[in-house]
Design an enzyme around this catalytic site. Structure first.
Site, PDB file in Angstrom:
ATOM      1  N   LYS A   1       3.155   4.512   5.492  1.00 49.09           N
ATOM      2  CA  LYS A   1       3.583   5.894   5.281  1.00 49.09           C
ATOM      3  C   LYS A   1       3.499   6.711   6.585  1.00 49.09           C
ATOM      4  O   LYS A   1       2.895   6.258   7.557  1.00 49.09           O
ATOM      5  CB  LYS A   1       2.701   6.527   4.197  1.00 49.09           C
ATOM      6  CG  LYS A   1       2.886   5.883   2.830  1.00 49.09           C
ATOM      7  CD  LYS A   1       4.267   6.170   2.290  1.00 49.09           C
ATOM      8  CE  LYS A   1       4.452   5.724   0.872  1.00 49.09           C
ATOM      9  NZ  LYS A   1       4.654   4.282   0.680  1.00 49.09           N
TER      10      LYS A   1
HETATM   11  C1  LIG Z   1       7.808   8.002  -3.204  1.00 48.73           C
HETATM   12  C2  LIG Z   1       6.475   7.351  -3.428  1.00 48.73           C
HETATM   13  N1  LIG Z   1       5.638   7.862  -4.367  1.00 48.73           N
HETATM   14  C3  LIG Z   1       4.433   7.343  -4.595  1.00 48.73           C
HETATM   15  C4  LIG Z   1       3.974   6.245  -3.886  1.00 48.73           C
HETATM   16  C5  LIG Z   1       2.646   5.660  -4.241  1.00 48.73           C
HETATM   17  O1  LIG Z   1       1.711   5.644  -3.193  1.00 48.73           O
HETATM   18  P1  LIG Z   1       0.548   4.555  -3.185  1.00 48.73           P
HETATM   19  O2  LIG Z   1       1.139   3.254  -2.806  1.00 48.73           O
HETATM   20  O3  LIG Z   1      -0.418   5.070  -2.140  1.00 48.73           O
HETATM   21  O4  LIG Z   1      -0.072   4.533  -4.551  1.00 48.73           O
HETATM   22  C6  LIG Z   1       4.789   5.676  -2.895  1.00 48.73           C
HETATM   23  C7  LIG Z   1       4.323   4.523  -2.137  1.00 48.73           C
HETATM   24  O5  LIG Z   1       4.999   3.611  -1.795  1.00 48.73           O
HETATM   25  C8  LIG Z   1       6.077   6.238  -2.659  1.00 48.73           C
HETATM   26  O6  LIG Z   1       6.917   5.745  -1.741  1.00 48.73           O
END
Ligand SMILES: Cc1ncc(COP(=O)(O)O)c(C=O)c1O
Length: 235
Positions: free
Chosen positions: A199
């Site tokens: 990210k």
């Molecule tokens: C748009 C979006 N929302 C939520 C998430 C969820 O994040 P995490 O992987 O830290 O749970 C991601 C992660 O890939 C994402 O790209």
């Protein structure tokens, strides 16, 4: 173009390069935590939350274990559940809809704009009408700032206000981007982000945070975080 030229592949996520650049300071920070043994919500967490708040301009920041947890914490804090409709763009990572389903509410997927790939407001209006026809209560909309590009927050906020819904911005892919001169984190009632290594602000593992200016939501989200930690500790 020279068809025989084979450039070296560029790794999509090069965590080792980041680690090398941070070098000694990283080892020192880990040693400090191992020294004081406050592994969970210790002083470094409070410092991170304060620095994140200063960076994006949000009044309150609650950090947590992942971007998925961040979304879920806000939905739990707002009492979203069975019979509620939560509108999500149909082009996103699955966690956006997954967090909604985990509360028992119904994720209603609406179309995305063909240029920005972000939630399409005309389709959002149609989705709301369909949800009402199906007997669901429109409770929230989760725009996603896909690939770092902010959604049309003013237009989405205006629709949400008319329908009595709150907006939860999923900025997992967009933290650090600006919308109309302001950093994401203040464009909705609450903003959630992820610190997954790929990210914009990646950590070494999983992590996430919520941002809000709402003084009532912040302690509620902190309580949701406690409930989730207890749940995972006993499972
Ligand atoms: C748009 C979006 N929302 C939520 C998430 C969820 O994040 P995490 O992987 O830290 O749970 C991601 C992660 O890939 C994402 O790209």
């Amino acid at each position: 173009m020279n068809q025989h030229l084979r450039p070296e592949p560029v790794p999509f996520i090069d965590v080792a390069a980041q680690r090398d650049r941070l070098g000694k300071s990283l080892g020192e920070a880990v040693s400090r935590v191992l020294g004081h043994c406050q592994f969970i919500n210790g002083p470094e967490v409070a410092q991170l939350e304060a620095e994140l708040a200063a960076f994006c301009g949000a009044k309150h920041v609650v950090s947590c274990a992942s971007g998925t947890d961040a979304l879920l914490m806000v939905l739990m804090a707002k009492g979203v559940g069975r019979g509620d409709a939560v509108f999500c763009p149909s082009f996103t990572f699955c966690a956006t809809g997954e967090a909604v389903a985990l509360t028992g509410a119904t994720p209603v997927f609406v179309d995305v704009d063909e240029v920005t790939f972000n939630i399409d407001t005309a389709s959002l209006k149609r989705g709301i009408a369909t949800a009402i026809k199906l007997g669901l209560k429109p409770r929230a909309v989760i725009p996603v700032d896909l690939f770092g590009q902010p959604a049309d927050h003013d237009a989405i906020g205006a629709i949400a206000q008319v329908e009595g819904m709150f907006v939860l911005d999923d900025a997992a892919q967009g933290f650090g981007a600006s919308y109309k001169g302001r950093r994401l984190g203040t464009s909705a009632l609450a903003t959630a982000t992820s610190f997954f290594p790929a990210k914009p602000l990646g950590c070494f593992g999983d992590g996430g945070a919520i941002f809000t200016d709402d003084a009532e939501l912040s302690p509620r989200a902190t309580r949701s975080r406690r409930v989730m930690r207890k749940g995972s500790a006993t499972s």
